[in-house]
Write a protein that holds these residues in place. Structure first.
Motif, PDB file in Angstrom:
ATOM      1  N   ASN A 177       0.806  -1.334   0.018  1.00 33.39           N
ATOM      2  CA  ASN A 177      -0.006   0.061  -0.023  1.00 33.39           C
ATOM      3  C   ASN A 177       0.835   1.036   0.107  1.00 33.39           C
ATOM      4  O   ASN A 177       2.264   1.087   0.177  1.00 33.39           O
ATOM      5  CB  ASN A 177      -0.987  -0.033   1.242  1.00 33.39           C
ATOM      6  CG  ASN A 177      -0.361  -0.218   2.609  1.00 33.39           C
ATOM      7  OD1 ASN A 177       0.693   0.478   3.003  1.00 33.39           O
ATOM      8  ND2 ASN A 177      -0.611  -1.160   3.297  1.00 33.39           N
ATOM      9  N   ALA A 211       2.490   0.979  -5.225  1.00 32.77           N
ATOM     10  CA  ALA A 211       2.007   0.060  -4.294  1.00 32.77           C
ATOM     11  C   ALA A 211       2.039  -1.501  -4.917  1.00 32.77           C
ATOM     12  O   ALA A 211       2.310  -2.334  -3.838  1.00 32.77           O
ATOM     13  CB  ALA A 211       0.491   0.048  -3.919  1.00 32.77           C
ATOM     14  N   THR A 249      -5.054   7.131  -1.083  1.00 34.06           N
ATOM     15  CA  THR A 249      -4.757   5.709  -0.374  1.00 34.06           C
ATOM     16  C   THR A 249      -4.877   4.990  -1.194  1.00 34.06           C
ATOM     17  O   THR A 249      -5.853   4.562  -2.122  1.00 34.06           O
ATOM     18  CB  THR A 249      -5.748   5.565   0.832  1.00 34.06           C
ATOM     19  OG1 THR A 249      -7.009   5.203   0.118  1.00 34.06           O
ATOM     20  CG2 THR A 249      -5.991   6.727   1.587  1.00 34.06           C
ATOM     21  N   GLU A 251      -3.673   0.531  -2.736  1.00 37.85           N
ATOM     22  CA  GLU A 251      -3.261  -0.976  -2.355  1.00 37.85           C
ATOM     23  C   GLU A 251      -3.350  -1.608  -3.388  1.00 37.85           C
ATOM     24  O   GLU A 251      -3.949  -1.555  -4.559  1.00 37.85           O
ATOM     25  CB  GLU A 251      -4.188  -1.669  -1.242  1.00 37.85           C
ATOM     26  CG  GLU A 251      -5.569  -1.541  -1.856  1.00 37.85           C
ATOM     27  CD  GLU A 251      -6.514  -2.335  -0.784  1.00 37.85           C
ATOM     28  OE1 GLU A 251      -6.457  -2.388   0.523  1.00 37.85           O
ATOM     29  OE2 GLU A 251      -7.876  -2.334  -1.228  1.00 37.85           O
TER      30      GLU A 251
END
Length: 290
Positions: A177, A211, A249, A251
């Motif tokens: 991530n 990621a 964010t 991942e």
């Protein structure tokens, strides 16, 4: 490019015919055209054919060939459908006789409905606590690998602040991530939603493949891996502005067969979910034939 005005000059295309537009390119440190630029320019072209005030809610794209920084890019828009609630456009991007990119985009009339969203991560570091890419270059530039030095030295209209600083010399595997705060430089007042979505699309192609490489960081890095965006999808949920920092964010659920898949969510600082991104990219190790 140093401000949002410079970025807009890049993203707003020249109209050269019915549903046909031309764009130019600016490097972000790579020898080929940045995928986020092509994505955002294609959305600009598609949006220019929408005359019923419908709002972009999703897009899906494939990168077919690497773009040449020195050649103009021509975007052709096909009007696929204007239905009762949704309008669909297909955009094809060409350089000379080569198709380098295709995109489908859907626009929706404004409607009221149910509302829910996932929550922002708790206890995440705030941007005031973190170093920006500019700060890292100024503080550690001489000690960084030359490729990273060169990348961080490029002037950009966006400031990025990763929530964790990773020493590229540590060579240890990391979680799959990556979280980054970002903020535009310059005056962001008065931007309409379509323009803000194009800018956000441009930003969405930054960082996301990081990621996919993190779990292999003990042996893989940008200098020994061929990376490229293969496809890119994005969904837009809510109105927003760029007056404060926003959080991306990301991942990576999987990597295999020299491809890495990543997904990401973009939030305002107060936790409003603005958009979700999904991308698969090429992450091909460079073979040493010695």
């Amino acid at each position: 490019m140093t401000t949002v005005n410079d970025l807009l000059k890049l993203l707003v295309l020249e109209k050269i015919g019915d549903n046909e537009f031309n764009g130019v390119s600016k490097t972000i440190g790579s020898p080929i055209v940045f995928g986020g630029q092509v994505l955002a320019q294609a959305i600009n072209a598609a949006s220019r054919t929408i005359t019923n005030q419908r709002v972009l809610h999703s897009m899906h794209a494939y990168f077919l060939e690497a773009g040449d920084l020195e050649l103009p890019i021509t975007y052709n828009v096909s009007i696929v459908r204007d239905g009762g609630s949704f309008s669909v456009r297909r955009v094809t991007a060409h350089q000379k006789d080569t198709t380098i990119f295709i995109l489908s985009a859907s626009f929706h009339k404004k409607e009221a409905g149910y509302n829910h969203q996932i929550e922002l991560k708790p206890n995440i570091k705030q941007p005031e606590e973190l170093l920006s890419w500019t700060d890292m270059y100024e503080k550690y530039g001489e000690n960084l690998p030359k490729g990273i030095q060169s990348f961080l030295s490029i002037k950009r209209p966006i400031e990025f602040k990763p929530t964790t600083f990773v020493n590229p010399l540590d060579q240890k595997d990391l979680p799959p991530n990556y979280d980054v705060w970002f903020k535009l430089k310059g005056d962001v007042k008065g931007l309409d939603l379509a323009t803000k979505q194009q800018i956000l699309t441009y930003i969405s192609d930054y960082n996301i493949l990081t990621a996919t490489l993190n779990p292999h960081a003990s042996k893989a890095h940008w200098g020994n891996t061929i990376t490229a965006s293969l496809d890119h999808s994005m969904w837009f949920f809510r109105e927003f502005d760029f007056s404060d920092w926003m959080l991306y964010t990301m991942e990576s659920p999987s990597a295999s067969s020299a491809r890495g898949f990543a997904r990401g969510n973009i939030f305002t600082r107060d936790g409003k979910l603005i958009a979700t991104v999904a991308q698969e990219g090429l992450i091909r190790p460079i073979k040493n034939d010695k």
